[in-house]
Design an enzyme around this catalytic site. Structure first.
Site, short mmCIF file in Angstrom:
data_model
loop_
_atom_site.label_atom_id
_atom_site.label_comp_id
_atom_site.label_asym_id
_atom_site.label_seq_id
_atom_site.Cartn_x
_atom_site.Cartn_y
_atom_site.Cartn_z
N HIS A 79 -37.10 56.27 -49.12
CA HIS A 79 -36.99 57.16 -47.95
C HIS A 79 -38.34 57.35 -47.28
O HIS A 79 -39.38 56.90 -47.75
CB HIS A 79 -36.41 58.52 -48.37
CG HIS A 79 -37.27 59.28 -49.34
ND1 HIS A 79 -38.33 60.05 -48.96
CD2 HIS A 79 -37.21 59.37 -50.69
CE1 HIS A 79 -38.89 60.60 -50.03
NE2 HIS A 79 -38.24 60.20 -51.09
N CYS B 242 -38.39 59.17 -56.65
CA CYS B 242 -37.98 58.35 -55.51
C CYS B 242 -39.17 57.55 -54.96
O CYS B 242 -40.31 57.75 -55.35
CB CYS B 242 -37.39 59.22 -54.42
SG CYS B 242 -35.76 59.90 -54.84
#
Length: 477
Positions: A257, A273
């Site tokens: 992301h 992440c």
């Protein structure tokens, strides 16, 4: 608070300012190192998800999707950034049998630059540019200093298909299926110790624009413990750590992301992440489709032939794999001897040892009589400094009627400049500058539109730096 564990560049950050002492303005704090706090607190807001905590929708395979121009997208004000001349940064041509791309370059520092600003503009992460420039202060480089841009990369030993992430150098490699002779590569932020990004092979299972972040209970507890409670859901906007684009992976709870803290790219700072610069995730998002393979590896030592020369790129293994360092290096030496013997070449083992010790991520030739790093740097071309580095903060001027915060007061100008630079690189940025007054150097944050906004920023500074900033109206010296 988890310790930062990987970065061999951390001592470089701590060198300019070991700790804060009580300032002449009497602003209280705990004496912790600002650089450590910036890395370990200010940039650590992560995105680790609990199952089904992000609203996602699946895209069909993208057919005929308009391909964006590769360069720099418009900034927040819509200004189109100029393309770079005569230097490749994120997009490289690759041949079937070639495993090294790019080249080294140099750029001279302008007043107000930081290594983070330069790194982002040229597609480099914090680790890339700081390790390659150990003699330059990351936050307060001197104007005129020549910065090495390590824009040469050896490709990981993996199939050239889809997305490949090498945790060891915190870099992503994208092999577009419709452009077989092209590589896109981006710096990445990855999981810190205790929240490691997983190894293995998976796929992109969904895509989301403007994702909302449902905060896991573990992260809410972590923030609540330091007096910074988080809401159950963070909606899209400047405070959302997922940024504008997210690719949901088959690994449960993990994403690739964007980020609202771009200067954490190239560090181990997330809750697992993978973060990309906002401008990079935008391009990757539009180019990838659901079902795209994703492979995550840890390869600290990579080799490649370029013509008749053998190159080695070395990185310090992440702490999770540090116990296997000796074994990995022994395996590397065996491979090098075999590879060189097949071509009738001789490996300079002393040079290999120096490269392993340096672990700076710069591919270097390792055959007998090959050039050393100083010679490679001396041959690197110099890139013209752009008028404005992409994403670099422009600090607004102050007037006597503005709401501001007196963050700290120092006798040392360099220390004040460093803190101001750190504030300007928070996520979202906190506008700040150093102001000389009565023989000392104040760090002033602002302007803010009203008292409420100033108080919210004062809370952020307290949480991230453990400094109690004083609210007031500015008096211009």
């Amino acid at each position: 608070m988890s310790k930062l564990h990987r970065v061999p560049y951390l001592p470089l950050l701590l060198t300019p300012m070991k700790s804060l002492k009580k300032t002449s303005a009497g602003l209280p704090h705990t004496g912790i190192a600002l650089t450590f706090v910036l890395l370990a607190v200010g940039l650590l807001s992560g995105c680790q998800l609990e199952p089904a905590t992000i609203d996602v929708f699946e895209f069909p395979p993208i057919i005929g999707f308009p391909q964006p121009t590769i360069g720099f997208p418009p900034d927040a004000e819509g200004e189109q950034q100029p393309k770079l001349a005569d230097i490749a940064t994120r997009e490289f041509p690759i041949g079937k049998d070639r495993s090294i791309v790019g080249g080294l370059a140099l750029i001279s520092v302008h007043d107000g630059d930081t290594l983070s600003d330069i790194g982002r503009h040229f597609g480099l992460g914090y680790n890339d540019i700081t390790i390659a420039n150990p003699g330059i202060s990351p936050w307060t480089p001197k104007a005129g200093a020549r910065v090495l841009l390590p824009l040469q990369f050896i490709l990981p030993d993996t199939p050239r298909k889809g997305i490949v992430l090498n945790l060891a150098n915190m870099r992503m490699y994208y092999y577009p299926p419709k452009q077989p002779g092209t590589l896109f590569t981006y710096p990445a932020g990855i999981g810190r110790q205790g929240w490691n990004t997983p190894l293995g092979q998976t796929t992109v299972v969904a895509k989301k624009v403007d994702p909302a972040w449902t905060v896991p209970a573990s992260i809410r507890r972590e923030h609540a413990a330091k007096g910074d409670p988080l809401p159950a859901v963070v909606r899209p906007g400047p405070d959302n750590p997922l940024g504008k684009y997210a690719l949901l992976l088959g690994f449960t709870s993990y994403l690739i992301h964007g980020t609202n803290k771009p200067y954490g790219v190239g560090m181990q700072v997330s809750h697992g992440c993978v973060r990309l610069y906002p401008e990079d995730i935008e391009v990757l998002f539009k180019k990838t489709s659901v079902g795209m393979p994703v492979r995550i590896v840890h390869q600290p030592y990579m080799t490649a032939w370029d013509g008749n020369m053998l190159y080695l790129e070395a990185h310090e293994p992440l702490q999770k794999w540090a116990g296997r360092k000796t074994q990995q290096q022994e395996s590397l030496l065996k491979k090098l001897r075999q590879t060189a013997a097949e071509k009738g070449a001789t490996v300079d083992l002393e040079k290999v040892d120096r490269i392993l010790q340096r672990a700076d991520g710069i591919p270097a030739p390792i055959l007998a009589a090959s050039p050393d790093l100083p010679e490679l740097v001396a041959q690197a071309p110099e890139v013209q400094h752009p008028e404005h580095l992409y994403g670099q903060s422009v600090v607004p001027e102050l007037t006597d009627s503005d709401w501001t915060l007196l963050v700290a007061d120092f006798a040392n100008e360099l220390t004040a400049q460093q803190l101001a630079a750190m504030l300007n690189h928070q996520g979202p940025p906190i506008p700040a500058r150093k102001v000389e007054k009565n023989g000392s150097y104040q760090v002033i944050a602002g302007p803010f539109k009203d008292q409420k906004e100033a108080e919210l920023v004062a809370h952020r500074i307290k949480m991230d730096f453990e400094i109690d900033a004083k609210l007031g109206m500015v008096t211009i010296p």
